[in-house]
Design a protein around this motif. Structure first.
Motif, PDB file in Angstrom:
ATOM      1  N   GLU A 238       0.695  -0.870   0.054  1.00  0.00           N
ATOM      2  CA  GLU A 238       0.196  -0.328   0.101  1.00  0.00           C
ATOM      3  C   GLU A 238       0.902   1.197   0.360  1.00  0.00           C
ATOM      4  O   GLU A 238       0.607   2.186   0.179  1.00  0.00           O
ATOM      5  CB  GLU A 238      -0.699  -0.266   1.053  1.00  0.00           C
ATOM      6  N   ALA A 239       2.265   1.235  -0.105  1.00  0.00           N
ATOM      7  CA  ALA A 239       2.891   2.044  -0.160  1.00  0.00           C
ATOM      8  C   ALA A 239       2.428   3.675  -1.331  1.00  0.00           C
ATOM      9  O   ALA A 239       3.114   4.409  -0.570  1.00  0.00           O
ATOM     10  CB  ALA A 239       4.191   1.446  -1.215  1.00  0.00           C
ATOM     11  N   LEU A 240       2.208   3.676  -1.999  1.00  0.00           N
ATOM     12  CA  LEU A 240       2.607   4.720  -3.439  1.00  0.00           C
ATOM     13  C   LEU A 240       0.827   5.513  -3.025  1.00  0.00           C
ATOM     14  O   LEU A 240       1.027   6.200  -4.020  1.00  0.00           O
ATOM     15  CB  LEU A 240       2.688   4.016  -4.527  1.00  0.00           C
ATOM     16  N   PHE A 241       0.108   4.956  -2.176  1.00  0.00           N
ATOM     17  CA  PHE A 241      -1.047   6.020  -2.042  1.00  0.00           C
ATOM     18  C   PHE A 241      -1.529   5.323  -0.738  1.00  0.00           C
ATOM     19  O   PHE A 241      -2.062   4.125  -0.402  1.00  0.00           O
ATOM     20  CB  PHE A 241      -2.180   5.821  -3.405  1.00  0.00           C
ATOM     21  N   PRO A 242      -2.403   6.531  -0.087  1.00  0.00           N
ATOM     22  CA  PRO A 242      -2.565   6.059   1.120  1.00  0.00           C
ATOM     23  C   PRO A 242      -3.726   5.377   1.135  1.00  0.00           C
ATOM     24  O   PRO A 242      -3.960   4.141   2.416  1.00  0.00           O
ATOM     25  CB  PRO A 242      -3.455   7.271   1.610  1.00  0.00           C
ATOM     26  N   SER A 243      -4.938   5.007   0.944  1.00  0.00           N
ATOM     27  CA  SER A 243      -5.947   4.216   0.858  1.00  0.00           C
ATOM     28  C   SER A 243      -6.574   3.944  -0.576  1.00  0.00           C
ATOM     29  O   SER A 243      -6.393   5.395  -1.442  1.00  0.00           O
ATOM     30  CB  SER A 243      -6.881   4.984   1.875  1.00  0.00           C
TER      31      SER A 243
END
Lengths: 334, 190
Positions: A238-243
């Motif tokens: 889930e690193a590239l965007f918060p949710s």
């Protein structure tokens, strides 16, 4: 990245990617795929074109759509096929890719269709082995038959390719579908726009001849085709965007965003869809969606690719076992 | 390879008569137009097939069903490594020839290999009651046991001959020409 193993202008000995494949080769594949699609709609869906040809489907990464699509394409063309995947193979026993491939080749297949998580695996095998290699997706590098089926679907819907405005939106950096599509679309004269969060746009992407947007709305404005990419949770964590919810708010395709596109715009997705992450239900199931046409067309396009690769393979072998009348037989046929 | 024009087998005036005669023979040999399907072999047979269908319409006042068949995916010479032929359109009325009388139409009958391939392709569209073969020119030199039922013109040819039906629809002048291949030393051989 130039690849001498690829088609150039000549016969399609391998299909490793769309990088460096000229527009006329792409057109030839798409033209032949029209007739392949006809075969699929007949009561008897089989032609003997690849009778006696052995195809190995070597899928070292999960795949449903592409694997089944290739398998059906091969069967419609009467090829003999075997398929295997890691769980059923010696790869789980620690054999290297090259050793596995050499053992495969010792069984004398004619064409190897490979899906692998490592970028360049098909290119490596095309150099190491004598059989023809078709790339069914390598890592985050290329997925040429997906791009070809996308081009086929666009041309089928719009009647042309050159001059169209196409948006590819989502995780461009980790998408082999996007890369192959960019190569193919730019080569065919399409005006390509890519859109995604900054974290998902690779540096220097504009050097491939595309316009880059870090917001979806301006990219979609006036577009003829909106292609949404899948957020690949299995590759990214889930690193590239918060949710996922936040991603949908800014980069999900909703009716509001789509209303900015051309009134006849079509919506595409390579699948599998994450509903309400990259695309809204209404649109995925709506009248502008050609997502399921893409799946059908995938079989036709793969038939065309396999047939051309097989013909190139036979030409390269150049066997002249037909005796003195072979040239005449050819002329009668033309 | 260079082709030298040896003689004209059928000129434009004769061609119309030949096609009309083939149309009448087609009517005689098929049991009623309702059950008849004319199928031209791509590419040379397709235009001829349409002309015969037109001629039948002139005589009978009713046009028979017609279609076309491409044999690229049914050829027996793929393994010879010859230049790749491009697939053409196949269109069979209602996708079925079950119970029909089919007249398969081609321009030049030579080795019989094209006809063999076309028969295989046709039979994938069902079991017809009968298939007849109509050709504009039969030039002999068969390599398979195939014979035509309706023939526009018979000619004996050698292996160095080429017979071309040059119809207007494909850019010709409506004639059938017998050519000879020139293979002298300057040509470098074929």
């Amino acid at each position: 990245m130039m690849d001498p193993m690829n088609a150039g202008g000549g016969p399609l000995r391998h299909l490793l990617g769309l990088d460096n494949v000229p527009a006329e080769t792409i057109q030839l594949i798409l033209d032949q795929a029209i007739h392949m699609k006809d075969i699929m709609s007949r009561p008897f869906k089989k032609v003997p074109a690849m009778r006696g040809t052995t195809v190995v489907n070597f899928f070292v990464e999960p795949s449903t759509r592409t694997r089944i699509s290739f398998a059906l394409a091969e069967k419609h063309l009467s090829a003999d096929t075997v398929s295997f995947s890691p769980s059923t193979s010696s790869l789980s026993k620690g054999e290297t890719l090259l050793d596995t491939a050499r053992n495969l080749e010792a069984m004398q297949p004619d064409i190897l269709v490979i899906r692998h998580r490592a970028t360049g695996a098909p290119h490596f095998l095309a150099r190491a082995l004598n059989c023809s290699v078709v790339n069914a997706g390598d890592g985050i590098h290329e997925h040429p038959t997906q791009a070809l089926l996308d081009l086929f679907t666009i041309r089928e819907s719009k009647g042309r390719l050159a001059g169209l405005k196409v948006v590819i939106a989502g995780d461009i950096a980790h998408s082999r579908v996007a890369r192959s599509n960019i190569f193919g679309m730019v080569s065919c004269g399409i005006d390509v726009r890519v859109a995604g969060p900054r974290t998902m746009l690779p540096q220097g992407i504009e050097n491939l001849g595309v316009k880059v947007f870090d917001r979806l709305e301006p990219a979609v404005e006036g577009a003829d085709v909106v292609m949404m990419l899948r957020i690949q949770r299995e590759r990214l964590g889930e690193a590239l965007f918060p949710s996922a919810r936040e991603y949908f708010r800014f980069f999900g395709l909703t009716n509001d965003v789509l209303s900015l596109a051309d009134k006849d715009a079509i919506v595409m997705h390579p699948g599998p869809i994450n509903r309400c992450v990259e695309i809204d239900h209404d649109i995925a199931d709506g009248p502008r969606s050609v997502i399921l046409d893409q799946v059908t067309n995938g079989i036709a396009v793969r038939m065309a690719v396999l047939h051309l690769v097989n013909q190139a393979r036979l030409e390269a072998r150049g066997v002249g076992t037909g005796g003195p009348t072979s040239v005449e037989a050819m002329e009668e046929g033309t | 390879m260079q082709l030298v024009n040896e003689r004209i087998l059928i000129d434009a005036t004769a061609l119309g008569r030949v096609v009309r005669r083939m149309a009448v023979e087609t009517i005689e040999k098929s049991e009623g137009l309702d059950n008849l399907v004319l199928v031209g072999i791509h590419t040379g047979g397709v235009h001829l097939c349409e002309r015969i269908a037109n001629a039948i319409e002139e005589v009978e006042g009713e046009r028979p069903n017609s279609g076309r068949i491409d044999i690229t995916l049914y050829r027996d010479d793929a393994f010879l490594g010859l230049p790749r032929p491009v697939i053409g359109e196949t269109r069979i009325p209602n996708d079925s020839i079950a119970g029909k009388t089919v007249v398969l139409v081609d321009d030049v009958l030579f080795t019989g290999r094209t006809v063999r391939a076309a028969l295989n392709a046709l039979l994938d569209f069902g079991r017809p009651s009968k298939i007849l073969l109509a050709v504009l020119v039969d030039r002999g030199r068969r390599e398979l046991p195939v014979q035509a039922d309706i023939v526009g013109y018979n000619v004996t040819t050698g292996p160095m001959h080429v017979v071309e039906a040059e119809l207007k629809e494909s850019g010709g002048t409506d004639q059938v020409v017998l050519y000879k291949r020139r293979t002298d030393a300057q040509e470098g051989g074929a």
